[in-house]
Design a protein around this motif. Structure first.
Motif: not given
Ligand code: HEC
Length: 95
Positions: A13-27
């Motif tokens: 979990t600690a190493n997995a990418a954070d998709i929600a955070k990625g979505g916010t940054l993408y926006a």
């Protein structure tokens, strides 16, 4: 045994990418050209809903985004690698 599995889960979990955070940054940084949900806004921009531009390993996408490509600006010094990889993980959910 169980403890080891739980531990492996936590580390994963600690190493997995954070998709929600990625979505916010993408926006914030990417949607002006790539559009909400990956539907391109600017001509010449790949359609992420069709996986255009995404058929390559994460590390190559990281490099393209860091360095910029065509009219796309370079994000080196703007976004950290960790953040770009979170965005890449988000991009892979759009198709
Ligand atoms: C100013 C408009 C613009 C912005 C802002 C922008 N892009 Fe792009 N992006 C493009 C264009 C145009 C291309 C196609 C470049 C080419 O193939 O010449 C592209 C290509 C890509 C590709 C395919 C790369 C490849 O190797 O073919 C990815 C992945 C990508 N963009 C991700 C992002 C991400 C993530 C962000 C935000 C951090 C972002 N872009 C911001 C315009 C933009």
């Amino acid at each position: 045994m169980l403890a080891a599995l739980l531990l492996a889960g936590l580390v994963g979990t600690a190493n997995a990418a954070d998709i929600a955070k990625g979505g916010t940054l993408y926006a914030t940084h990417c949607a002006t050209c790539h559009g909400a949900n990956g539907r391109p806004v600017m001509p010449g921009t790949p359609d992420f809903r069709r996986m255009q531009g995404l058929m390559r390993p994460d590390m190559q996408l990281l490099n393209s985004i860091r360095a910029g490509k065509g009219t796309m600006p370079a994000y080196f010094g703007v976004l950290r690698d960790r953040e770009i990889l979170d965005i890449v993980a988000y991009l892979r959910t759009l198709s």
